[in-house]
Motif scaffolding. Structure first.
Motif, PDB file in Angstrom:
ATOM      1  N   UNK A 166       0.509  -1.155  -0.087  1.00  0.00           N
ATOM      2  CA  UNK A 166       0.213  -0.146  -0.485  1.00  0.00           C
ATOM      3  C   UNK A 166       0.746   1.355  -0.253  1.00  0.00           C
ATOM      4  N   UNK A 167       1.807   1.189   0.665  1.00  0.00           N
ATOM      5  CA  UNK A 167       2.497   2.396   0.734  1.00  0.00           C
ATOM      6  C   UNK A 167       3.133   2.973  -0.669  1.00  0.00           C
ATOM      7  N   UNK A 168       3.802   1.761  -0.890  1.00  0.00           N
ATOM      8  CA  UNK A 168       4.375   2.106  -2.850  1.00  0.00           C
ATOM      9  C   UNK A 168       3.160   2.872  -3.434  1.00  0.00           C
ATOM     10  N   UNK A 169       2.361   1.823  -3.449  1.00  0.00           N
ATOM     11  CA  UNK A 169       0.829   2.415  -4.671  1.00  0.00           C
ATOM     12  C   UNK A 169       0.626   4.048  -3.906  1.00  0.00           C
ATOM     13  N   UNK A 170       0.097   4.278  -2.809  1.00  0.00           N
ATOM     14  CA  UNK A 170      -0.122   5.458  -2.641  1.00  0.00           C
ATOM     15  C   UNK A 170       0.844   6.366  -3.056  1.00  0.00           C
ATOM     16  N   UNK A 171       1.956   5.602  -2.683  1.00  0.00           N
ATOM     17  CA  UNK A 171       3.043   6.790  -3.233  1.00  0.00           C
ATOM     18  C   UNK A 171       2.870   8.016  -4.896  1.00  0.00           C
ATOM     19  N   UNK A 172       3.027   6.894  -5.488  1.00  0.00           N
ATOM     20  CA  UNK A 172       3.245   6.704  -6.943  1.00  0.00           C
ATOM     21  C   UNK A 172       1.712   7.256  -7.161  1.00  0.00           C
ATOM     22  N   UNK A 173       0.336   6.744  -6.802  1.00  0.00           N
ATOM     23  CA  UNK A 173      -0.760   7.407  -7.006  1.00  0.00           C
ATOM     24  C   UNK A 173      -1.027   9.259  -6.649  1.00  0.00           C
ATOM     25  N   UNK A 174      -0.172   8.972  -5.672  1.00  0.00           N
ATOM     26  CA  UNK A 174       0.525  10.975  -5.067  1.00  0.00           C
ATOM     27  C   UNK A 174       0.489  11.974  -6.287  1.00  0.00           C
ATOM     28  N   UNK A 175       1.723  10.840  -6.990  1.00  0.00           N
ATOM     29  CA  UNK A 175       2.919  11.448  -8.064  1.00  0.00           C
ATOM     30  C   UNK A 175       2.923  11.422  -9.176  1.00  0.00           C
ATOM     31  N   UNK A 176       2.231  10.646 -10.014  1.00  0.00           N
ATOM     32  CA  UNK A 176       1.946   9.979 -10.946  1.00  0.00           C
ATOM     33  C   UNK A 176       1.003  10.489 -11.665  1.00  0.00           C
ATOM     34  N   UNK A 206      -1.127   4.877 -12.438  1.00  0.00           N
ATOM     35  CA  UNK A 206      -0.026   3.828 -11.754  1.00  0.00           C
ATOM     36  C   UNK A 206      -1.239   2.900 -11.950  1.00  0.00           C
ATOM     37  N   UNK A 207      -0.042   2.054 -12.612  1.00  0.00           N
ATOM     38  CA  UNK A 207       0.046   0.333 -13.329  1.00  0.00           C
ATOM     39  C   UNK A 207      -0.050  -0.251 -12.768  1.00  0.00           C
ATOM     40  N   UNK A 208      -0.564  -1.770 -11.741  1.00  0.00           N
ATOM     41  CA  UNK A 208       0.065  -2.548 -10.837  1.00  0.00           C
ATOM     42  C   UNK A 208      -0.073  -4.223 -11.589  1.00  0.00           C
ATOM     43  N   UNK A 209       0.783  -4.152 -11.584  1.00  0.00           N
ATOM     44  CA  UNK A 209       0.800  -6.373 -12.227  1.00  0.00           C
ATOM     45  C   UNK A 209       1.426  -7.318 -11.182  1.00  0.00           C
ATOM     46  N   UNK A 210       0.870  -8.798 -11.443  1.00  0.00           N
ATOM     47  CA  UNK A 210       0.712  -9.450  -9.743  1.00  0.00           C
ATOM     48  C   UNK A 210       0.749 -10.824 -10.658  1.00  0.00           C
ATOM     49  N   UNK A 211       1.066 -11.292  -9.663  1.00  0.00           N
ATOM     50  CA  UNK A 211       0.797 -13.142  -9.523  1.00  0.00           C
ATOM     51  C   UNK A 211       0.385 -13.519  -8.878  1.00  0.00           C
ATOM     52  N   UNK A 212      -1.168 -14.395  -9.005  1.00  0.00           N
ATOM     53  CA  UNK A 212      -1.224 -14.964  -8.328  1.00  0.00           C
ATOM     54  C   UNK A 212      -1.335 -17.047  -7.905  1.00  0.00           C
ATOM     55  N   UNK A 213      -1.229 -16.876  -7.591  1.00  0.00           N
ATOM     56  CA  UNK A 213      -1.131 -18.860  -7.743  1.00  0.00           C
ATOM     57  C   UNK A 213      -0.576 -18.982  -8.654  1.00  0.00           C
ATOM     58  N   UNK A 214      -0.277 -20.296  -9.173  1.00  0.00           N
ATOM     59  CA  UNK A 214       0.546 -20.735 -10.124  1.00  0.00           C
ATOM     60  C   UNK A 214      -0.344 -21.309 -11.564  1.00  0.00           C
ATOM     61  N   UNK A 215      -0.982 -19.993 -12.220  1.00  0.00           N
ATOM     62  CA  UNK A 215      -2.165 -21.140 -12.550  1.00  0.00           C
ATOM     63  C   UNK A 215      -0.848 -21.348 -14.479  1.00  0.00           C
ATOM     64  N   UNK A 216      -2.239 -22.299 -15.369  1.00  0.00           N
ATOM     65  CA  UNK A 216      -1.246 -22.758 -16.584  1.00  0.00           C
ATOM     66  C   UNK A 216      -0.803 -21.535 -17.249  1.00  0.00           C
TER      67      UNK A 216
END
Ligand code: AMP
Length: 394
Positions: A41-51, A54-64
């Motif tokens: 959250x702190x990273x996202x909030x800091x980016x939102x305040x300045x950029x 903001x686009x975020x990407x991540x993985x979740x589990x082990x999909x195919x």
């Protein structure tokens, strides 16, 4: 060599793509333990305040890879987008077809977007150049903030950083690296490492590397059983790795490794098994050692209280079962009570810290499991290496 930090850059009007580790448990569309989302959250909030965006990407589990989300809905990041929106109190746009339709990302009015699970994209694991280029094309600035995946050279952690216009480390990743550097490069002495957990084999390199750097090493859990066997004790049916007995013996020759003098044993591996305290010399052939005994816990806690730097990875017993959690709880409390610098990391260790409610008293809790161990081993994390490399030229 250092790296550029997000806080070094002027993000005004820029589109920022942040790789986070939002790999949280999701059941029936509901987010469980949200520690990783909160850590980001702190990273996202800091980016939102300045950029600008903001686009975020991540993985979740082990999909195919290459399989449509409709066929593996349980790995969709949609519930994480909804949850993130609740935490931030703002709308989080969720976009799935960002590779085929990148214009949708560019045209979106939303200032915060979460992309669908990167591990569904063909070429993610193989660090494919073309896929990395497509990620890079989504942004002006790429921010690597996912310490938990920094030991993997994949398209969303490494390849994208080679190709994005500007790259930097996010505050969460930078904070992890600063804390690790502080405890490992210039530790205040004496320094102790506690390495517990199930198997020596999965932590062999970390044990070898730490044995040359710390003043004192404590081994615990299944790992300690192999050391007890190497020291000639009968460990009955306890979890151990006989083929690593020689390795354990060598480690004990070069480093002081105190072994348990008493243990808690059971006849079966279950939550309701009867727990019996025994001297380590009295373990029967049918016994399984599932925790350290009270005398050992006291001795280890006294040792811990004399240290100025403590690094902790892995429980000293089967802490998931109440009857065998005492040793790990007492060790955890002694680390929490220590006024020096304490650093803990690894999935089970973080669960134990949460279970015992001592998180606030640990100087730094790493979000990484594998990445934490690889850093401690002395391996250069690929995603960090590329940040350093790019900071030379941008
Ligand atoms: P690791 O992932 O290697 O850190 O191992 C953590 C796991 O080790 C936990 O789930 C513990 O239940 C388990 N563990 C700890 N001590 C023992 C033990 N004496 N015998 C069997 N498993 C253990």
């Amino acid at each position: 060599m250092t790296f550029t930090r997000m806080t070094d850059l002027d993000l005004t009007g820029k589109t920022v793509l942040i790789r986070e580790d939002l790999n949280v448990p999701v059941k029936d569309g509901v987010v469980g333990n949200d520690a990783r989302v909160r850590a980001a959250l702190p990273t996202i909030e800091l980016a939102l305040a300045n950029a600008g965006k903001v686009i975020i990407m991540s993985h979740l589990g082990r999909p195919q890879e290459g399989v449509a989300v409709s066929q593996q809905q349980e790995f969709s990041m949609q519930p994480v987008a909804d949850y993130l929106g609740q935490l931030l109190g703002r709308e989080v746009a969720f976009i799935s077809d960002y590779l085929d339709n990148p214009q949708q990302v560019a045209d979106s009015d939303a200032d915060l977007i979460l992309l669908e699970n990167v591990r569904m994209n063909t070429g993610e694991k193989a660090n494919d150049e073309a896929l990395s280029a497509r990620y890079a094309a989504l942004c002006d600035v790429f921010v690597m903030d996912a310490f938990g995946t920094a030991h993997r050279a994949q398209a969303s952690t490494h390849g994208v950083a080679l190709q994005a216009k500007t790259v930097c480390a996010g505050p969460l990743l930078a904070g992890e690296l600063d804390a690790l550097e502080k405890s490992l490069s210039h530790p205040e002495r004496p320094m102790l490492a506690i390495v517990g957990g199930a198997k020596v084999s999965s932590k062999l390199q970390v044990l070898q590397s730490l044995s040359t750097r710390v003043d004192q090493l404590i081994v615990g859990g299944g790992i300690a059983n192999t050391f007890l066997l190497a020291a000639g004790y009968n460990i009955g049916k306890s979890l151990c790795e006989p083929d690593l007995v020689d390795t354990a013996a060598k480690l004990m020759e070069t480093t002081t490794i105190p072994l348990p003098t008493d243990v808690i044993v059971a006849r079966e591996f279950s939550a309701d098994a009867t727990a019996t305290v025994k001297a380590v010399t009295d373990v029967d052939d049918d016994d399984m050692i599932l925790d350290i005994g009270p005398e050992t816990a006291r001795a280890f806690c006294t040792l811990i209280s004399a240290m100025r730097t403590i690094l902790w990875n892995g429980p000293v017993g089967v802490f998931e079962f109440a009857a065998f959690a005492t040793g790990t709880r007492e060790i955890a409390q002694a680390i929490a009570d220590n006024t020096g610098f304490s650093l803990a990391g690894g999935g089970e260790t973080v669960s134990a810290i949460e279970q015992f409610g001592i998180g606030d008293a640990i100087s730094y809790i790493s979000t990484g499991g594998g990445a934490f161990l690889e850093y401690v081993e002395g391996t250069e994390l690929p995603a960090v290496q590329v940040l350093k490399q790019r900071s030379q030229t941008q």
